[in-house]
Design an enzyme around this catalytic site. Structure first.
Site, mmCIF file in Angstrom:
data_model
loop_
_atom_site.group_PDB
_atom_site.id
_atom_site.type_symbol
_atom_site.label_atom_id
_atom_site.label_comp_id
_atom_site.label_asym_id
_atom_site.label_seq_id
_atom_site.Cartn_x
_atom_site.Cartn_y
_atom_site.Cartn_z
ATOM 1 N N PHE A 81 -0.280 10.089 -7.492
ATOM 2 C CA PHE A 81 -0.213 8.624 -7.369
ATOM 3 C C PHE A 81 -0.900 7.993 -8.563
ATOM 4 O O PHE A 81 -1.311 6.930 -8.583
ATOM 5 C CB PHE A 81 -0.842 8.167 -6.053
ATOM 6 C CG PHE A 81 -0.334 8.959 -4.868
ATOM 7 C CD1 PHE A 81 1.029 9.235 -4.745
ATOM 8 C CD2 PHE A 81 -1.183 9.452 -3.912
ATOM 9 C CE1 PHE A 81 1.510 9.971 -3.674
ATOM 10 C CE2 PHE A 81 -0.714 10.187 -2.829
ATOM 11 C CZ PHE A 81 0.631 10.454 -2.720
ATOM 12 N N TRP A 132 2.358 1.629 -3.390
ATOM 13 C CA TRP A 132 1.337 2.067 -4.350
ATOM 14 C C TRP A 132 1.278 3.600 -4.383
ATOM 15 O O TRP A 132 1.104 4.197 -5.448
ATOM 16 C CB TRP A 132 -0.029 1.509 -3.932
ATOM 17 C CG TRP A 132 -1.168 1.974 -4.810
ATOM 18 C CD1 TRP A 132 -1.620 1.380 -5.944
ATOM 19 C CD2 TRP A 132 -1.977 3.142 -4.623
ATOM 20 N NE1 TRP A 132 -2.660 2.101 -6.478
ATOM 21 C CE2 TRP A 132 -2.903 3.185 -5.692
ATOM 22 C CE3 TRP A 132 -2.026 4.164 -3.677
ATOM 23 C CZ2 TRP A 132 -3.856 4.196 -5.826
ATOM 24 C CZ3 TRP A 132 -2.969 5.174 -3.807
ATOM 25 C CH2 TRP A 132 -3.870 5.180 -4.877
ATOM 26 N N HIS A 133 1.446 4.200 -3.205
ATOM 27 C CA HIS A 133 1.322 5.656 -3.142
ATOM 28 C C HIS A 133 2.441 6.371 -3.875
ATOM 29 O O HIS A 133 2.215 7.409 -4.487
ATOM 30 C CB HIS A 133 1.277 6.125 -1.683
ATOM 31 C CG HIS A 133 -0.073 5.932 -1.067
ATOM 32 N ND1 HIS A 133 -0.453 4.759 -0.484
ATOM 33 C CD2 HIS A 133 -1.137 6.763 -0.961
ATOM 34 C CE1 HIS A 133 -1.691 4.871 -0.038
ATOM 35 N NE2 HIS A 133 -2.137 6.074 -0.321
ATOM 36 N N GLY A 134 3.638 5.848 -3.784
ATOM 37 C CA GLY A 134 4.711 6.576 -4.459
ATOM 38 C C GLY A 134 5.975 5.769 -4.563
ATOM 39 O O GLY A 134 6.227 4.860 -3.756
ATOM 40 N N SER A 157 0.845 -1.202 0.000
ATOM 41 C CA SER A 157 0.000 0.000 0.000
ATOM 42 C C SER A 157 0.879 1.250 0.000
ATOM 43 O O SER A 157 0.606 2.220 -0.716
ATOM 44 C CB SER A 157 -0.907 -0.019 1.227
ATOM 45 O OG SER A 157 -1.405 1.255 1.475
#
Lengths: 471, 503
Positions: free
Chosen positions: A471, A322-324, A319
């Protein structure tokens, strides 16, 4: 196209009017064209990526459904994953990977370096990739029949209100609504407009105004006192919340105008009593995606304790990633995993974690604890590097430095923030559109007037992009 | 049908609300918003109603060098040639035709302007300027000036209805334009576009006297290539469209229109990069002169007018001229202006006589540095003084080349002025700074409160300095007051006098 841009103010009503004027069987064409135009306002050529993703997943799903052998189905799934995650890697993670590989080469004394890419990150790539991935995975696991209408499938991938920053919808929820015949309904128009106005207010007036002061703290941390830095960290929580929550409300409101219901993405997260509840209230569409497509396939909690710990760590680390494409995001996810596991263990040991009456003393105390934890964890999310984040903590615990700046926040910003906090508490477990139903016409319109005056006169005129667009 | 009626009622209610909002906004908030977001309007408001000749341009008009004896802008120098004409200027640093058009459009209808001189900056046609990140704030500053009801403009401002392309996207736009624009030249040229040329220059470098690569000169040469190696396409260049809009506006308003093609440092371009780059500069100048002349505009071609030594920035590509450069440009414009104002023209003597007594009462602009601090809040004499506080920390500043002053008088310096301070804790200081080359030979501050014993009253302040044998041969002298505090300090009747040493 940004929701808080003048183009969208013209675009949305035009599309809504055309939507209801267009015969039902042609509406998908209108919405698909509108969605692509909406996306192309940002960068024309990157719409090709959405089209390729759509076509690949459309055919892969049909072939997968037709395929009898498990191996063939698996092969097709890998093909889809390679395309979807390949694009994501190429545009989002390549430079991160290249940087790390180059560092490894350098430390090993290898005189070679991978070139860096200068491509801009396509807005919303993580969102639409996850949306279409959920479709392919559902077809693969036999939970869903493959869509035969390319137009509706393309619309599911690119539906403009939620294309660039969610909520990440499932095919089973969104596609039937896109296909359904919607009549113009006053309730939809009214509630949609309420959400759009409230969403614009919290994005443009609260989040964007707070951004100025948060940026000051994060760019010149060393010049501010520990107290000012702490204030800045708290303000970032409210900034990112209002920024993303505002976006989600405008998305939900825009779809609602056409009779389409998108899922809620936030439920007063800063009143969460623990980290688990925080993730049930924050970016709900992403949390549930990870639950359904990563956590459950890993075995969820129906496994040995050590394996369950591993599952939790994987979910939070992925997770974060996924954001960056940065170690800060991975660290951010990892921190959540650790705190989540510690909280779970303590609750089990002490017999805590039961339901408390909302706004009881114990609820407020636990919410305060979670607020403080999340505020500190955000530091890793907002910082450009791990060392920058650690420096911030270092400055906080060393108050006896030379202080040359003072964080001065105008009263009007505090007033708007207080207004938001009060209204968000009132909206605990409900939503602005439903909440307003309780009030008479004059009260409702007075509220709208206040929100509109705020948007027109107190919005930050600087362009502050939606944080989650990156994102 | 009921639903449409319900929606129509609400739309009407919203429109009524907007009318009400517009009324309140115009009455109570518009002016403060203009000052906050569009203070560019003040440049237009400052143009007197009886102006006959209006000069509009960017920083090339006002940039000065410390050794300039005459620090007046080009527009003010024009007055020497037309003493009977009222000449005003609108100067917006980083401005370009797109900005000038909006400013000229909002110029008061009752203004008597007959002739407008518009700066035509060659570099403003290149990709770096067109896609410059300065555009974001410039374009935003124009939103409230649009021809709409004020509340609509305010909504447009809140919803960012101006070019707000991000920095990364702007950089990409520039790179794309450079890549796309392939050179079409009548001679053989080894580079396809500006990127290739720039890379080649960066790679081969410029050698110094010792035969080593000179990084600074190489970088400068690259700047010159990026700044001038382009070919204007009159069909697609956005700046051409902006100038065309100005031509249309001038026709509507019946103005005489002059485009002043600014001098560029062609000497440096030839020296650093060679005659190929000069070809681009000359070709573009010719395109502009031909194109706009055909549209009936007088275009003054000053491309080669100013020599290298008159360019203030020797390490960058700018159109900032020292005194002689500004004088030459002013003269060139003045001569062209004869077409429209022949009877008012006089041959001006541009030689500047040396002075040894300088006085500024701040009542009128004298083009000393920091005249932005002129304020009507308080004054010892007349209506103006120089206000110094945290917002503008430096007062109106005297700056002069010391070697201009006759040797016989360059012995003693007397500085005097009136000062008004609000409290005796104030740490404002008066500085005399004497510089030779990059070296500060003298930079001694004197606390104002050392001589001022009473707050909130105008008090005299004076000091003297004997110029010893070291100081007397310095280049530049500066006198100013510095006040970094919130409490303002006011300065009036500043007098600087050089005289013989009192034995």
């Amino acid at each position: 196209m940004l929701f808080n841009s003048i183009e969208f103010i013209y675009f949305l009503p035009t599309i809504v009017i055309l939507f209801f004027l267009t015969p039902h069987k042609f509406r998908w064409i209108l919405l698909l064209a509108a969605s692509y135009i909406f996306y192309m306002f940002w960068k024309v050529e990157y719409v090709v990526l959405i089209v390729i993703t759509t076509i690949v997943d459309y055919f892969v799903a049909i072939w997968m459904e037709k395929a009898k052998e498990k191996n063939k189905r698996k092969l097709l799934l890998i093909l889809s994953l390679t395309f979807n995650l390949g694009f994501l890697f190429l545009f989002k993670y390549y430079n991160f990977a290249a940087g790390n590989v180059n560092q490894l080469f350098a430390s090993a004394g290898i005189n070679h370096s991978l070139p860096y890419s200068s491509w801009l990150l396509p807005v919303g790539i993580s969102f639409y990739t996850f949306q279409t991935l959920s479709y392919t995975l559902d077809v693969y696991f036999g939970r869903l029949k493959a869509e035969r209408h390319l137009g509706y499938f393309a619309l599911y991938v690119s539906f403009f209100p939620q294309l660039v920053a969610g909520p990440i919808e499932r095919f089973t929820r969104l596609a039937p609504q896109l296909k359904a015949k919607h009549k113009i309904e006053y309730e939809n128009i009214s509630k949609g407009m309420r959400l759009i106005i409230y969403g614009l207010f919290i994005k443009m007036v609260i989040a964007d105004n707070l951004a100025t002061y948060v940026d000051q703290i994060y760019t010149q941390t060393e010049t501010y006192s520990s107290w000012d830095i702490l204030k800045g960290l708290c303000l970032y929580y409210f900034q990112i919340y209002n920024d993303f929550y505002g976006y989600s409300l405008i998305a939900i409101g825009s779809a609602r105008l056409m009779g389409i219901h998108l899922m809620d993405n936030f439920k007063t997260p800063y009143l969460a009593k623990n980290i688990m509840e925080f993730w049930q209230r924050w970016h709900i569409s992403l949390s549930t995606w990870f639950r359904d497509y990563l956590y459950f396939p890993l075995g969820g909690n129906r496994v040995k304790k050590s394996r369950w710990w591993f599952n939790i760590c994987v979910v939070f680390l992925v997770s974060g990633f996924w954001h960056g494409a940065s170690w800060t995001f991975i660290f951010w996810g990892g921190l959540y995993a650790i705190i989540y596991l510690i909280e779970k263990s303590i609750n089990k040991l002490m017999g805590w974690g039961k339901e408390y009456k909302p706004f009881s003393f114990i609820h407020i105390l636990l919410a305060l604890k979670t607020f403080i934890l999340v505020t500190f964890i955000w530091v890793f999310f907002r910082s450009q590097s791990l060392s920058e984040a650690l420096h911030i903590f270092n400055y906080i615990i060393h108050p006896n430095r030379e202080i040359t700046s003072v964080l001065t926040i105008p009263t009007v910003v505090w007033v708007f923030l207080a207004f938001f906090v009060v209204s968000d508490i009132l909206l605990y477990n409900t939503r602005f559109d439903k909440f307003m139903d309780k009030f008479s016409f004059p009260i409702r319109w007075l509220t709208y007037a206040i929100l509109i005056v705020g948007i027109v006169f107190y919005a930050n005129v600087e362009t502050i992009p939606f944080i989650y667009f990156q994102f | 049908m009921k639903i449409f009626f319900k929606i129509a009622i609400r739309v009407l209610l919203f429109i009524a609300f907007l009318f009400l909002l517009n009324f309140g906004y115009e009455k109570w908030m518009l002016e403060s918003d203009l000052q906050k977001y569009s203070d560019i309007i003040n440049l237009v408001r400052a143009v007197p109603e009886d102006t006959e000749i209006l000069y509009i341009g960017e920083s090339s008009n006002i940039a000065t060098r410390p050794d300039d004896v005459d620090k007046r802008p080009i527009s003010a120098m024009l007055e020497d040639f037309y003493p009977t004409k009222k000449i005003a200027d609108i100067t917006k640093p980083a401005g370009h035709a797109g900005i000038y058009y909006v400013l000229l459009k909002v110029l008061s209808k009752s203004n008597h302007v007959k002739t407008v001189i518009v700066t035509l900056n060659l570099r403003s046609f290149n990709a770096q300027w067109i896609y410059s990140d300065l555009e974001t704030s410039l374009q935003r500053s124009l939103v409230l000036l649009r021809n709409n009801p004020p509340i609509i403009n305010r909504i447009l401002l809140s919803f960012k209805a101006s070019d707000n392309t991000s920095l990364a996207e702007r950089e990409q736009q520039i790179q794309l334009k450079w890549k796309k624009d392939v050179f079409h030249l009548p001679f053989k040229f080894p580079y396809k576009n500006v990127i290739e040329w720039d890379n080649a220059m960066a790679h081969q470098g410029i050698k110094n006297e010792k035969g080593e690569n000179d990084d600074q000169l190489t970088q400068l040469a690259c700047h010159y290539i990026k700044g001038y190696a382009f070919q204007i396409d009159t069909n697609t260049n956005v700046r051409i469209k902006d100038f065309n809009k100005i031509i249309q506006l001038a026709k509507q308003k019946n103005w005489n229109l002059i485009f002043n093609l600014l001098p560029e440092n062609t000497e440096k371009a030839k020296e650093l990069v060679g005659k190929d780059l000069y070809y681009f500069m000359e070709e573009n100048a010719k395109i502009l002169v031909d194109y706009f002349s055909k549209k009936g505009v007088m275009v003054i071609n000053n491309l080669n007018l100013v020599g290298n030594e008159e360019y203030i920035d020797q390490d960058w590509t700018t159109e900032h001229y020292a005194m002689t450069g500004r004088q030459q440009t002013a003269k060139s414009i003045a001569l062209a202006l004869r077409k429209f104002h022949q009877n008012s023209f006089v041959e001006a003597n541009q030689n500047v006589a040396s002075q040894h007594v300088f006085f500024h009462d701040f009542e009128k602009k004298k083009y000393w540095n920091q005249e932005i601090t002129r304020s009507q809040e308080k004054a010892y004499s007349g209506h103006y003084s120089s206000k110094v506080d945290k917002e503008n920390e430096y007062s109106v500043t005297f700056e002069y080349p010391l070697n201009i002053i006759p040797d016989s008088l360059r012995e003693n310096l007397n500085v005097s002025f009136k000062a008004y301070i609000s409290n005796l804790d104030n740490k404002a200081k008066m500085y005399i700074t004497i510089i030779k080359g990059d070296e500060y030979l003298y930079n001694e501050p004197v606390l104002l409160r050392s001589q001022i014993s009473e707050p909130k009253k105008w008090k005299s302040f004076s000091t003297s300095l004997t110029l010893d044998s070291k100081l007397v041969h310095a280049d530049i002298i500066k006198v100013f007051v510095h006040n970094p505090e919130n409490d303002p300090v006011y300065i009036d009747d500043l007098k600087i006098e050089f005289d013989k040493k009192i034995e």
